[in-house]
Design an enzyme around this catalytic site. Structure first.
Site, PDB file in Angstrom:
ATOM      1  N   ASN A  64      29.223  10.397  53.554  1.00  0.00           N
ATOM      2  CA  ASN A  64      29.050  11.316  52.417  1.00  0.00           C
ATOM      3  C   ASN A  64      29.953  12.560  52.488  1.00  0.00           C
ATOM      4  OD1 ASN A  64      25.513  10.547  52.076  1.00  0.00           O
ATOM      5  ND2 ASN A  64      27.204   9.837  50.811  1.00  0.00           N
ATOM      6  N   ASP A 111      18.203   7.755  47.302  1.00  0.00           N
ATOM      7  CA  ASP A 111      19.410   7.616  46.471  1.00  0.00           C
ATOM      8  C   ASP A 111      19.108   7.810  44.984  1.00  0.00           C
ATOM      9  OD1 ASP A 111      22.080   7.237  46.047  1.00  0.00           O
ATOM     10  OD2 ASP A 111      21.993   5.048  46.134  1.00  0.00           O
TER      11      ASP A 111
HETATM   12  C1  IPE Z   1      23.262   6.340  50.818  1.00  0.00           C
HETATM   13  O1  IPE Z   1      23.576   6.656  49.519  1.00  0.00           O
HETATM   14  C2  IPE Z   1      23.131   7.587  51.622  1.00  0.00           C
HETATM   15  C3  IPE Z   1      22.015   8.426  51.279  1.00  0.00           C
HETATM   16  C4  IPE Z   1      21.126   8.235  50.358  1.00  0.00           C
HETATM   17  C5  IPE Z   1      21.913   9.579  52.087  1.00  0.00           C
HETATM   18  P1  IPE Z   1      25.076   6.625  48.956  1.00  0.00           P
HETATM   19  O2  IPE Z   1      24.981   7.030  47.547  1.00  0.00           O
HETATM   20  O3  IPE Z   1      25.965   7.400  49.836  1.00  0.00           O
HETATM   21  O4  IPE Z   1      25.430   5.080  49.126  1.00  0.00           O
HETATM   22  P2  IPE Z   1      26.536   4.208  48.408  1.00  0.00           P
HETATM   23  O5  IPE Z   1      27.818   4.971  48.447  1.00  0.00           O
HETATM   24  O6  IPE Z   1      26.061   3.980  47.000  1.00  0.00           O
HETATM   25  O7  IPE Z   1      26.543   2.945  49.189  1.00  0.00           O
HETATM   26  C1  IPE Z   2      21.595  10.474  47.196  1.00  0.00           C
HETATM   27  O1  IPE Z   2      21.930  10.634  45.873  1.00  0.00           O
HETATM   28  C2  IPE Z   2      21.888  11.697  48.027  1.00  0.00           C
HETATM   29  C3  IPE Z   2      23.059  11.558  48.886  1.00  0.00           C
HETATM   30  C4  IPE Z   2      23.741  10.488  49.100  1.00  0.00           C
HETATM   31  C5  IPE Z   2      23.508  12.758  49.557  1.00  0.00           C
HETATM   32  P1  IPE Z   2      23.405  10.395  45.324  1.00  0.00           P
HETATM   33  O2  IPE Z   2      24.109  11.708  45.310  1.00  0.00           O
HETATM   34  O3  IPE Z   2      24.087   9.321  46.062  1.00  0.00           O
HETATM   35  O4  IPE Z   2      23.093   9.954  43.843  1.00  0.00           O
HETATM   36  P2  IPE Z   2      23.879   8.883  42.990  1.00  0.00           P
HETATM   37  O5  IPE Z   2      23.870   7.612  43.782  1.00  0.00           O
HETATM   38  O6  IPE Z   2      25.258   9.418  42.800  1.00  0.00           O
HETATM   39  O7  IPE Z   2      23.106   8.779  41.737  1.00  0.00           O
HETATM   40 MG    MG Z   3      24.187   7.304  45.766  1.00  0.00          MG
END
Ligand code: IPE
Ligand code: IPE
Ligand code: MG
Length: 252
Positions: A78, A30
């Site tokens: 996602n 993340d």
């Molecule tokens: C969790 O991250 C999923 C992945 C890293 C693939 P998210 O960014 O989707 O999680 P939330 O929305 O902050 O809980």
């Molecule tokens: C994790 O990074 C990757 C996925 C969830 C696909 P994020 O895209 O959630 O990054 P932040 O949380 O917005 O910084």
């Molecule tokens: Mg995230």
């Protein structure tokens, strides 16, 4: 000399010998979006950087001899994101799968077995085909790398329950004979140990639907580091911290 030992200047040989390394490490990758934002870049650039961190940490985990690693790359939730971002992530996944194909010999020599965990339905057809052939090509390796894309823990449990229900319907299993093992045997991670250690960077303190069944007794390691900035040293630190924990599993 084991890599983790040589990298940790403070560790004596006696200390190292007492360590029980995690067999299975789960990583929630993340913070890609925030990493890009900090640099005034598109979110897709953050995902690209995150994919490279994944390659590095995956190789390092294999060098350490970790038996299994599960990388959470895209959740069932996602899909809510803008189409452009979802496409960028799918393209990176596609690139990685193609690369893993091309580098089968290299992965073989690193002892890597790449596996997919998640819901195939909903993924682009060409990606599903790539996943299927990849799995056939890479069994019996020393490190299993699970890539969780279109993965959700609740969805995984639902899958398992449906399979069990079908067995009951077919008269192969009685409802009163259903045990925990039946549920486990029908999860995407069937046959793998539960995650001993779950790592979540980016300053969030939640599972976000990652391995919710399997994480019942996992140890957690949280950090403010954004995933693209995550290094081999951070993995070392998480493992060393894990080794200091006292796991009781409900006992005394
Ligand atoms: C969790 O991250 C999923 C992945 C890293 C693939 P998210 O960014 O989707 O999680 P939330 O929305 O902050 O809980
Ligand atoms: C994790 O990074 C990757 C996925 C969830 C696909 P994020 O895209 O959630 O990054 P932040 O949380 O917005 O910084
Ligand atoms: Mg995230």
């Amino acid at each position: 000399m084991p890599l983790l030992f040589t990298r940790c200047f403070f560790m004596t040989k006696e200390m190292y010998e007492k360590l029980t390394l995690p067999r299975h490490i789960g990583i929630i990758m993340d913070g890609n979006g925030r990493w890009a934002k900090q640099r005034g870049l598109e979110r897709s650039e953050g995902h690209k950087a995150g994919a490279n961190t994944f390659r590095r940490i995956c190789d390092y985990g294999a060098e350490l001899g970790i038996e299994c690693m599960t990388f959470y790359a895209f959740s069932t939730e996602n899909w809510k994101r803008p189409v452009k971002e979802v496409e960028a992530i799918m393209n990176l996944f596609r690139d990685y799968l193609n690369e893993a194909h091309d580098r089968e010999d290299e992965n073989e020599s690193k002892g890597l077995r790449i596996r997919y965990v998640g819901e195939r339905e909903g993924l682009p057809q060409d990606i599903i085909s790539l996943i299927n052939t990849l799995e056939e090509g890479s069994a019996d390796k020393k490190t299993t790398v699970n890539i969780a894309v279109n993965y959700g823990g609740r969805n995984e449990i639902l899958h398992s329950v449906r399979k069990i229900a079908a067995q009951v319907e077919a008269g192969e299993l009685k409802a009163e004979d259903i045990e925990l093992k039946n549920i486990e045997d029908n999860l995407f991670t069937a046959g793998l140990p539960d995650p001993d250690l779950i790592i979540r960077p980016s300053g969030e303190y939640r599972l976000s639907n990652f391995l919710i069944w399997q994480a019942a007794y996992s140890e957690f390691w949280f950090s403010d580091i954004l995933w693209p900035d995550f290094t081999e040293d951070d993995l070392d630190n998480a493992i060393i911290e894990y080794c200091k924990r006292n796991r009781r599993f409900g006992g005394v």
